[in-house]
Design an enzyme around this catalytic site. Structure first.
Site, PDB file in Angstrom:
ATOM      1  N   ASP A   1      -4.870   2.021   7.881  1.00 37.75           N
ATOM      2  CA  ASP A   1      -4.191   1.640   6.633  1.00 37.75           C
ATOM      3  C   ASP A   1      -5.173   1.558   5.465  1.00 37.75           C
ATOM      4  O   ASP A   1      -4.811   1.782   4.310  1.00 37.75           O
ATOM      5  CB  ASP A   1      -3.509   0.268   6.764  1.00 37.75           C
ATOM      6  CG  ASP A   1      -2.883   0.002   8.115  1.00 37.75           C
ATOM      7  OD1 ASP A   1      -3.364   0.566   9.115  1.00 37.75           O
ATOM      8  OD2 ASP A   1      -1.931  -0.788   8.186  1.00 37.75           O
TER       9      ASP A   1
ATOM     10  N   ASP B   1      -6.399  -5.483   2.227  1.00 37.70           N
ATOM     11  CA  ASP B   1      -5.171  -5.219   1.457  1.00 37.70           C
ATOM     12  C   ASP B   1      -5.318  -5.533  -0.024  1.00 37.70           C
ATOM     13  O   ASP B   1      -4.389  -5.294  -0.806  1.00 37.70           O
ATOM     14  CB  ASP B   1      -4.001  -6.010   2.045  1.00 37.70           C
ATOM     15  CG  ASP B   1      -3.587  -5.462   3.398  1.00 37.70           C
ATOM     16  OD1 ASP B   1      -3.548  -4.232   3.545  1.00 37.70           O
ATOM     17  OD2 ASP B   1      -3.319  -6.271   4.308  1.00 37.70           O
TER      18      ASP B   1
END
Ligand code: GLY
Length: 401
Positions: A179, A118
Site C-alpha cells: 500500500d 498512511d
C-alpha cells in the site's frame, strides 16, 4: 545514500485473453458524466454531516458513521471534495476542504495517530492537493510536515519505510507493505518543493526494495514483507488482509499497479513501469467475466465477495500507465480498454441507488475479510478512486499524487 539496486527477476505472463480488451468498450462520455452526477449526488447527501467530522473508513449496513480525523482514510473524503470542486467549479466543495485544514493541522502538529505510512494518503489528497489546486501556503506547510514525519519512518539499512506502529514495536519493526507505494508521492513532491533530495532518495530506495521483496517472481505481490532494520537483510513476506500469506490480495496488487507508475513519474526509472505492466497482466488474467476482481486473486469464480475498491484503484493505475507509456507500446490500448471496461462494469452493477440510506458510491467492497470488517460494504477509498477514474476519463486531469 548508497542506493540498493534491483536484484529481482520478475516474469511476465502477458495478457492471456487479449480478445477481451481488443475493442473499445461501449462507454461514452455521456455515460461517464451520468456516473459523475451520481457521485456528486452522494457527496451532496453526505456533505452536511462531514465538514467538521469525517466518514468512517467503510460503511456499516451501507451507512458511514462520523469520526474524528483519526483513521487512515479522511483524505479520501477531502480528495473527493477537491475532485467535485474541479469538475463543477462550485465553491461549496472547495469551502469544506479549506475548513478541514484545521483538522489536518491539529493532527500533524499534535501527532495524533501519525505512527503510520498512511500520512501519504492523508496529506496527499488533502493538503498537497489544496496546494496544487489553489496555491494554499498553509496547506503546503502541513504537507511538508507530514513528509518530515513520513521520512522518520525510513530504515536506512533496510532501505524501507516502516508501515505501521512505533519504530521500536517488535511486531511491526522493519515491516513494509505494498500500500505504501501510493504514499511516496508526498516525499517526491517534498523534494521538489524544498530542493532537498533526502525525501526523494528515501522514496526511490523504498520503491526499489518493494520491487525486490514485495513483488514475487511470478508478478504477484505479498501484502507485507519484513526486513531486518539492523542488518538490512530480507526476512519474509506475509499477509494482513489477503486470503493467505502466499496468495495475492487484490487491493494490494492494485496499489502496486498504480503506485509503481507514480514512482516512475518522479524518477523516470523504466524498471518501475515495466514491473507495473507485469503486475497488471497478473491482475487482468484473474478477472471474472464482469471485470471486477474478487477480494483476493486466488479466487476467480464462485461465491466469494468482490472488492470493487480494488477494481477502481486498478482502473486508475491502468489509466496512469496509458498516459505514461509510449504510443507504440504493444499493451497500451489493452490497458485503456481494460480500464474503461472495469469502470463501465462498476457504473452499471456496483453503484448505490439514489436512496439516501445507501451513503457510499460503490457497493461491494471488502475492507478486511480476515477481521470480518467492512465486508460487502462501501468504503471511502473505493468511492474516491472510482471518482478519480471518471474524472481522468473526462478531463485532462493533473494528478494530486
Ligand atoms: N491501506 C489499507 C487498505 O488498503 O485496506
Amino acid at each position: 545514500m548508497m542506493i540498493k539496486q534491483i536484484n529481482k527477476t520478475v516474469t511476465d505472463e502477458g495478457i492471456q485473453r487479449k480478445e477481451r480488451y481488443a475493442n473499445r468498450p461501449a462507454f461514452s462520455r455521456e455515460d461517464a458524466e451520468t456516473a459523475i452526477a451520481h457521485v456528486l449526488k452522494k457527496i451532496d447527501q453526505n456533505l452536511p454531516r462531514f465538514t467538521e467530522q469525517f466518514p468512517a473508513p467503510c460503511t456499516t449496513n451501507l451507512r458511514y458513521e462520523a469520526t474524528e480525523n483519526l483513521e487512515w482514510t479522511p483524505g479520501f473524503w477531502t480528495g473527493m471534495l477537491w475532485l467535485a470542486y474541479e469538475v463543477t467549479g462550485d465553491m461549496k466543495y472547495r469551502k469544506v476542504p479549506e475548513i478541514q485544514l484545521a483538522s489536518y493541522q491539529e493532527r500533524i502538529e499534535q501527532k495524533i495517530m501519525t505512527n503510520t505510512h498512511d500520512l501519504g494518503f492523508l496529506y496527499t489528497l488533502s493538503c498537497m492537493a489544496a496546494n496544487k489546486l489553489t496555491g494554499n501556503q498553509e496547506a503546503r506547510t502541513l504537507a511538508l510536515k507530514a513528509a518530515d514525519l513520513l521520512l522518520e519512518r525510513f530504515h536506512e539499512k533496510a532501505g524501507i519505510i516502516q508501515a505501521w506502529g512505533d519504530l521500536t514495536n517488535p511486531k511491526q519493526r522493519g515491516r513494509m507493505i505494498i500500500d505504501c507505494n501510493m504514499n511516496l508521492s508526498l516525499l517526491y513532491w517534498a523534494s521538489g518543493e524544498t530542493c532537498d533530495p533526502k525525501y526523494k532518495q528515501a522514496a526511490y530506495q523504498h520503491i526499489l526494495q518493494a520491487l525486490n521483496y514485495i513483488v514475487r517472481g511470478d508478478a504477484s505481490t505479498y501484502h507485507t514483507y519484513y526486513m531486518n532494520p539492523e542488518s538490512g537483510e530480507p526476512i519474509k513476506g506475509d499477509t494482513h488482509q489477503g486470503f493467505c500469506d502466499e496468495s495475492c490480495w487484490s487491493r494490494g496488487q492494485a496499489w502496486g499497479m498504480y503506485g509503481f507508475p507514480l514512482s516512475y513519474l518522479y524518477t523516470k526509472d523504466e524498471h518501475l513501469l515495466s514491473v507495473s505492466k507485469k503486475l497488471t497482466h497478473y491482475f487482468l488474467n484473474r478477472l471474472p467475466e464482469d471485470d471486477v476482481c474478487y477480494w483476493d486473486l486466488i479466487f476467480t469464480e464462485g461465491e466469494e465477495e468482490r472488492d470493487s475498491s480494488a477494481a477502481a484503484i486498478a482502473a486508475c493505475g491502468l489509466l496512469e500507465m496509458v498516459k505514461q507509456l509510449p504510443v507504440l507500446d504493444e499493451d497500451r490500448r489493452y490497458y485503456e480498454h481494460a480500464a474503461i471496461k472495469i469502470i463501465s462494469s462498476l457504473s452499471k452493477q456496483y453503484v448505490s441507488s439514489e436512496d439516501e440510506a445507501e451513503e457510499g458510491v460503490l457497493l461491494h467492497s471488502v475492507y478486511n475479510k480476515n477481521f470480518s470488517h467492512g465486508v460487502d460494504e462501501s468504503c471511502m477509498w473505493g468511492d474516491y478512486f472510482y471518482f478519480e477514474a471518471l474524472v481522468r476519463m473526462t478531463k485532462n486531469w493533473t494528478l494530486y499524487w
